[in-house]
Design a protein around this motif. Structure first.
Motif, PDB file in Angstrom:
ATOM      1  N   ASN A  15      58.515  40.672 -89.770  1.00 30.88           N
ATOM      2  CA  ASN A  15      59.840  40.982 -89.263  1.00 30.88           C
ATOM      3  C   ASN A  15      60.825  39.993 -89.881  1.00 30.88           C
ATOM      4  O   ASN A  15      60.538  38.800 -89.939  1.00 30.88           O
ATOM      5  CB  ASN A  15      59.817  40.816 -87.746  1.00 30.88           C
ATOM      6  CG  ASN A  15      60.746  41.745 -87.045  1.00 30.88           C
ATOM      7  OD1 ASN A  15      61.441  42.533 -87.681  1.00 30.88           O
ATOM      8  ND2 ASN A  15      60.762  41.671 -85.740  1.00 30.88           N
ATOM      9  N   LEU A  16      61.976  40.448 -90.363  1.00 28.84           N
ATOM     10  CA  LEU A  16      62.933  39.568 -91.038  1.00 28.84           C
ATOM     11  C   LEU A  16      64.335  39.758 -90.465  1.00 28.84           C
ATOM     12  O   LEU A  16      65.292  39.944 -91.196  1.00 28.84           O
ATOM     13  CB  LEU A  16      62.929  39.847 -92.550  1.00 28.84           C
ATOM     14  CG  LEU A  16      61.621  39.599 -93.270  1.00 28.84           C
ATOM     15  CD1 LEU A  16      61.690  40.119 -94.701  1.00 28.84           C
ATOM     16  CD2 LEU A  16      61.272  38.124 -93.256  1.00 28.84           C
ATOM     17  N   ASP A  21      62.714  34.146 -88.250  1.00 32.91           N
ATOM     18  CA  ASP A  21      61.868  35.032 -89.061  1.00 32.91           C
ATOM     19  C   ASP A  21      61.936  34.649 -90.538  1.00 32.91           C
ATOM     20  O   ASP A  21      60.915  34.581 -91.227  1.00 32.91           O
ATOM     21  CB  ASP A  21      62.318  36.492 -88.932  1.00 32.91           C
ATOM     22  CG  ASP A  21      62.119  37.092 -87.554  1.00 32.91           C
ATOM     23  OD1 ASP A  21      61.318  36.566 -86.762  1.00 32.91           O
ATOM     24  OD2 ASP A  21      62.791  38.112 -87.280  1.00 32.91           O
ATOM     25  N   ILE A  22      63.147  34.406 -91.033  1.00 30.15           N
ATOM     26  CA  ILE A  22      63.334  34.048 -92.443  1.00 30.15           C
ATOM     27  C   ILE A  22      62.679  32.705 -92.729  1.00 30.15           C
ATOM     28  O   ILE A  22      61.962  32.549 -93.725  1.00 30.15           O
ATOM     29  CB  ILE A  22      64.836  33.995 -92.813  1.00 30.15           C
ATOM     30  CG1 ILE A  22      65.532  35.318 -92.519  1.00 30.15           C
ATOM     31  CG2 ILE A  22      65.017  33.574 -94.271  1.00 30.15           C
ATOM     32  CD1 ILE A  22      65.019  36.505 -93.259  1.00 30.15           C
ATOM     33  N   ALA A  25      58.880  33.087 -92.855  1.00 29.47           N
ATOM     34  CA  ALA A  25      58.429  33.757 -94.078  1.00 29.47           C
ATOM     35  C   ALA A  25      58.514  32.820 -95.276  1.00 29.47           C
ATOM     36  O   ALA A  25      57.600  32.767 -96.105  1.00 29.47           O
ATOM     37  CB  ALA A  25      59.267  35.017 -94.324  1.00 29.47           C
ATOM     38  N   ALA A  66      66.449  37.977 -96.516  1.00 25.00           N
ATOM     39  CA  ALA A  66      65.473  38.997 -96.133  1.00 25.00           C
ATOM     40  C   ALA A  66      65.221  39.920 -97.330  1.00 25.00           C
ATOM     41  O   ALA A  66      64.070  40.265 -97.628  1.00 25.00           O
ATOM     42  CB  ALA A  66      65.972  39.795 -94.931  1.00 25.00           C
ATOM     43  N   ILE A  69      63.068  38.079 -99.896  1.00 25.51           N
ATOM     44  CA  ILE A  69      61.661  38.038 -99.461  1.00 25.51           C
ATOM     45  C   ILE A  69      61.010  39.402 -99.681  1.00 25.51           C
ATOM     46  O   ILE A  69      59.875  39.496-100.155  1.00 25.51           O
ATOM     47  CB  ILE A  69      61.562  37.586 -97.995  1.00 25.51           C
ATOM     48  CG1 ILE A  69      61.974  36.114 -97.885  1.00 25.51           C
ATOM     49  CG2 ILE A  69      60.159  37.817 -97.446  1.00 25.51           C
ATOM     50  CD1 ILE A  69      62.254  35.644 -96.467  1.00 25.51           C
ATOM     51  N   ARG A  70      61.734  40.462 -99.354  1.00 29.24           N
ATOM     52  CA  ARG A  70      61.190  41.811 -99.572  1.00 29.24           C
ATOM     53  C   ARG A  70      60.942  42.064-101.063  1.00 29.24           C
ATOM     54  O   ARG A  70      59.910  42.612-101.438  1.00 29.24           O
ATOM     55  CB  ARG A  70      62.138  42.860 -99.006  1.00 29.24           C
ATOM     56  CG  ARG A  70      62.103  42.955 -97.512  1.00 29.24           C
ATOM     57  CD  ARG A  70      62.953  44.115 -96.991  1.00 29.24           C
ATOM     58  NE  ARG A  70      62.996  44.049 -95.556  1.00 29.24           N
ATOM     59  CZ  ARG A  70      63.997  43.504 -94.851  1.00 29.24           C
ATOM     60  NH1 ARG A  70      65.058  43.009 -95.469  1.00 29.24           N
ATOM     61  NH2 ARG A  70      63.950  43.470 -93.540  1.00 29.24           N
TER      62      ARG A  70
END
Length: 97
Positions: A15-16, A21-22, A25, A66, A69-70
């Motif tokens: 989940n971002l 969350d960030i 990750a 986000a 990261i994706r």
């Protein structure tokens, strides 16, 4: 975008949606080199520039990282970058002739 990227399996994307969350990750090794430090600096700048009623700069930082990261987690990302670089090289080669 190195051999290490291709060899770094991370499974499903976390989940971002939040700063936590960030951060999690990025701590887990997701994202590009330097993203963790850049995220913190960009977040600090966004917070310093924001008012209590306007936090869109903070939201923009969260969305940007986000996305980073994706992209990093997408197994096809590196191939797409190389393909784009090949197209650019061909275009430059055509202009030099």
């Amino acid at each position: 975008m190195s051999a290490q990227h291709a060899e770094t399996p991370h499974g499903s994307l976390p989940n971002l949606r939040t700063v936590a969350d960030i951060r999690a990750a990025l701590r887990d090794g997701r994202g590009f080199p330097g993203d963790s430090e850049s995220f913190e600096a960009d977040l600090a700048r966004a917070l310093d520039s924001s008012t209590a009623t306007d936090l869109h700069l903070v939201a923009d930082v969260i969305k940007t990282y986000a996305g980073s990261i994706r992209a990093y987690s997408d197994p096809e990302f590196e191939d797409a970058v190389h393909e784009g670089l090949d197209v650019i090289a061909e275009i430059k080669k055509g202009h030099q002739e």
